[in-house]
Design an enzyme around this catalytic site. Structure first.
Site, PDB file in Angstrom:
ATOM      1  N   TYR A 164      -3.100   6.939   8.060  1.00  0.00           N
ATOM      2  CA  TYR A 164      -4.296   6.100   8.091  1.00  0.00           C
ATOM      3  C   TYR A 164      -4.150   4.967   9.107  1.00  0.00           C
ATOM      4  CZ  TYR A 164      -1.929   4.208   3.796  1.00  0.00           C
ATOM      5  OH  TYR A 164      -1.052   3.747   2.864  1.00  0.00           O
ATOM      6  N   LYS A 179       0.118  -0.391   8.489  1.00  0.00           N
ATOM      7  CA  LYS A 179       0.700   0.777   9.171  1.00  0.00           C
ATOM      8  C   LYS A 179       0.138   0.936  10.592  1.00  0.00           C
ATOM      9  CE  LYS A 179       3.426   2.549   5.886  1.00  0.00           C
ATOM     10  NZ  LYS A 179       4.898   2.567   5.990  1.00  0.00           N
TER      11      LYS A 179
HETATM   12  P1  NAP Z   1       8.703   4.225  -2.648  1.00  0.00           P
HETATM   13  O1  NAP Z   1       9.447   5.245  -3.431  1.00  0.00           O
HETATM   14  O2  NAP Z   1       7.704   3.358  -3.335  1.00  0.00           O
HETATM   15  O3  NAP Z   1       9.796   3.335  -1.923  1.00  0.00           O
HETATM   16  C1  NAP Z   1       9.563   2.080  -1.394  1.00  0.00           C
HETATM   17  C2  NAP Z   1      10.947   1.504  -1.153  1.00  0.00           C
HETATM   18  O4  NAP Z   1      10.815   0.290  -0.447  1.00  0.00           O
HETATM   19  C3  NAP Z   1      11.684   1.223  -2.441  1.00  0.00           C
HETATM   20  O5  NAP Z   1      12.992   1.787  -2.344  1.00  0.00           O
HETATM   21  C4  NAP Z   1      11.772  -0.297  -2.504  1.00  0.00           C
HETATM   22  O6  NAP Z   1      13.031  -0.705  -3.050  1.00  0.00           O
HETATM   23  C5  NAP Z   1      11.671  -0.666  -1.030  1.00  0.00           C
HETATM   24  N1  NAP Z   1      11.074  -1.985  -0.849  1.00  0.00           N
HETATM   25  C6  NAP Z   1       9.824  -2.379  -1.228  1.00  0.00           C
HETATM   26  N2  NAP Z   1       9.645  -3.672  -0.924  1.00  0.00           N
HETATM   27  C7  NAP Z   1      10.796  -4.092  -0.319  1.00  0.00           C
HETATM   28  C8  NAP Z   1      11.219  -5.342   0.214  1.00  0.00           C
HETATM   29  N3  NAP Z   1      10.426  -6.431   0.205  1.00  0.00           N
HETATM   30  N4  NAP Z   1      12.465  -5.437   0.753  1.00  0.00           N
HETATM   31  C9  NAP Z   1      13.284  -4.354   0.764  1.00  0.00           C
HETATM   32  N5  NAP Z   1      12.936  -3.137   0.275  1.00  0.00           N
HETATM   33  C10 NAP Z   1      11.701  -3.021  -0.272  1.00  0.00           C
HETATM   34  O7  NAP Z   1       7.927   4.838  -1.389  1.00  0.00           O
HETATM   35  P2  NAP Z   1       7.964   6.310  -0.737  1.00  0.00           P
HETATM   36  O8  NAP Z   1       6.832   7.091  -1.285  1.00  0.00           O
HETATM   37  O9  NAP Z   1       9.339   6.847  -0.771  1.00  0.00           O
HETATM   38  O10 NAP Z   1       7.556   5.948   0.747  1.00  0.00           O
HETATM   39  C11 NAP Z   1       8.522   5.677   1.739  1.00  0.00           C
HETATM   40  C12 NAP Z   1       7.804   5.423   3.046  1.00  0.00           C
HETATM   41  O11 NAP Z   1       6.977   6.537   3.375  1.00  0.00           O
HETATM   42  C13 NAP Z   1       6.908   4.208   3.036  1.00  0.00           C
HETATM   43  O12 NAP Z   1       6.965   3.564   4.291  1.00  0.00           O
HETATM   44  C14 NAP Z   1       5.530   4.800   2.802  1.00  0.00           C
HETATM   45  O13 NAP Z   1       4.499   3.973   3.282  1.00  0.00           O
HETATM   46  C15 NAP Z   1       5.638   6.090   3.588  1.00  0.00           C
HETATM   47  N6  NAP Z   1       4.706   7.149   3.173  1.00  0.00           N
HETATM   48  C16 NAP Z   1       4.914   7.837   2.009  1.00  0.00           C
HETATM   49  C17 NAP Z   1       4.070   8.905   1.664  1.00  0.00           C
HETATM   50  C18 NAP Z   1       4.313   9.750   0.417  1.00  0.00           C
HETATM   51  O14 NAP Z   1       3.698  10.816   0.268  1.00  0.00           O
HETATM   52  N7  NAP Z   1       5.212   9.350  -0.482  1.00  0.00           N
HETATM   53  C19 NAP Z   1       2.990   9.205   2.496  1.00  0.00           C
HETATM   54  C20 NAP Z   1       2.778   8.464   3.663  1.00  0.00           C
HETATM   55  C21 NAP Z   1       3.662   7.435   3.997  1.00  0.00           C
HETATM   56  P3  NAP Z   1      13.195  -2.032  -3.955  1.00  0.00           P
HETATM   57  O15 NAP Z   1      12.123  -1.996  -4.992  1.00  0.00           O
HETATM   58  O16 NAP Z   1      14.593  -1.884  -4.495  1.00  0.00           O
HETATM   59  O17 NAP Z   1      13.082  -3.194  -3.005  1.00  0.00           O
END
Ligand code: NAP
Length: 295
Positions: A164, A179
């Site tokens: 997006y 993003k």
């Molecule tokens: P997730 O499981 O929610 O993971 C987010 C991670 O970021 C967590 O490990 C969290 O760890 C860390 N985090 C959040 N705030 C932080 C901070 N202030 N400082 C340091 N660490 C922080 O997300 P995900 O689904 O795996 O997504 C990973 C990436 O892929 C992201 O950039 C997301 O936008 C992108 N993405 C995902 C999808 C999908 O289908 N899942 C699709 C498009 C894009 P703590 O809570 O320990 O800090």
């Protein structure tokens, strides 16, 4: 009649496309590497010999990341870090340097997100998502570059984005704007830091369901009835597919690729309908009632 068959399934998790040991002696720092896609990306670097540093805020996530890397017999260190805070980011790099030396690869994976109609979003929610996803990505990239420029060594940055960034993200206005900034930042930094040997790319996951998704994001996913048939690929992504793309981008075979954002989503973001289906508001899609300013 031609039945849709979708894109073929990938090789099983555990296989590697690059030669074994491609990242031997390389430290890879993954923000948010203890959960979901960050952990999946870290795992593929670990399988190829990298020493992994996982940086995030919560001990339980750091412990989960450590356990996953140890299960792959990888060297691993963890650092408590809030990427919104420059000193905290510097502390994570200090910890990485102490454990394994200066990271040669930075995966800016950490982000924050939740679905909300834009009119319902609090100013604080807007600021928080921008602060983590855009400002945090910049602060980590900045720290990585400053240390490499000082040392006179090359490196590779991968900024995890979302599609997006190009299209806008109704229901995710804060994350989509952040993003879009990350994608644009990738392009600026690739040019600024290329002369110093630093490659900067983006990596965009499509729909990759995983067990660490927050309840908000899971709830949103549950509103899509059949995840596979809602994709042009007729299937969602398997996590290793994202990890393989990340390891390729940072590998010796991807060195001339910089300033590029690679989308790994089976073409889902380019979908358009031949006909115009009726518009359903974000409020209706989320099952929210009419807007009231005080809610
Ligand atoms: P997730 O499981 O929610 O993971 C987010 C991670 O970021 C967590 O490990 C969290 O760890 C860390 N985090 C959040 N705030 C932080 C901070 N202030 N400082 C340091 N660490 C922080 O997300 P995900 O689904 O795996 O997504 C990973 C990436 O892929 C992201 O950039 C997301 O936008 C992108 N993405 C995902 C999808 C999908 O289908 N899942 C699709 C498009 C894009 P703590 O809570 O320990 O800090």
């Amino acid at each position: 009649m031609t039945e849709p068959i979708g894109l073929p399934a990938p090789p099983a998790a555990g296989e590697t496309a690059l030669r074994p040991g491609t990242f031997d002696g390389t430290c890879v720092l993954v923000t948010g590497g203890g959960t979901g896609l960050g952990k999946a990306i870290a795992s593929e670097f670990a399988r190829l010999g990298a020493a992994i540093v996982i940086a995030s805020r919560k001990d339980e996530h750091l412990d989960a990341g450590r356990a996953a890397m140890e299960a792959l017999q990888a060297s691993v260190a963890t650092a408590v870090c809030d990427i919104r805070d420059a000193d905290s980011v510097a502390g994570a790099f200090d910890a990485a340097e102490q454990a394994f030396g200066l990271p040669g690869v930075l995966v800016n994976n950490a982000a924050a997100n939740f679905p909300v109609p834009a009119e319902d979003m609090s100013p604080n929610a807007w600021r928080t998502v921008i602060d983590i996803t855009l400002n945090g990505t910049y602060l980590c990239a900045r720290e990585f570059a400053r240390r490499h420029l000082t040392a006179g060594t090359p490196g590779s940055i991968i900024n995890v984005g979302a599609s997006y960034a190009w299209t806008g993200g109704p229901g995710f206005a804060h994350s989509a704007a952040a993003k879009a900034g990350v994608k644009n930042l990738t392009e600026s930094l690739a040019v600024e830091w290329g002369p110093y040997g630093i490659q900067v790319n983006g990596l965009v996951p499509g729909l990759f369901p995983h067990e660490d998704m927050t309840d908000d994001i899971k709830g949103n996913l549950d509103r899509t009835s059949d995840k596979d048939s809602a994709q042009p690929a007729m299937r969602v992504g398997q996590r290793q597919e994202l990890g393989w793309a990340a390891t390729f981008l940072a590998s010796p075979y991807g060195r001339f690729i910089s300033g590029h954002t690679l989308v790994v989503d089976g073409a889902n973001w380019q979908r358009r309908s031949l006909t115009n289906p009726p518009v359903v508001t974000v409020r209706d899609q989320m099952g929210k009632g009419p807007f009231t300013p005080d809610a």
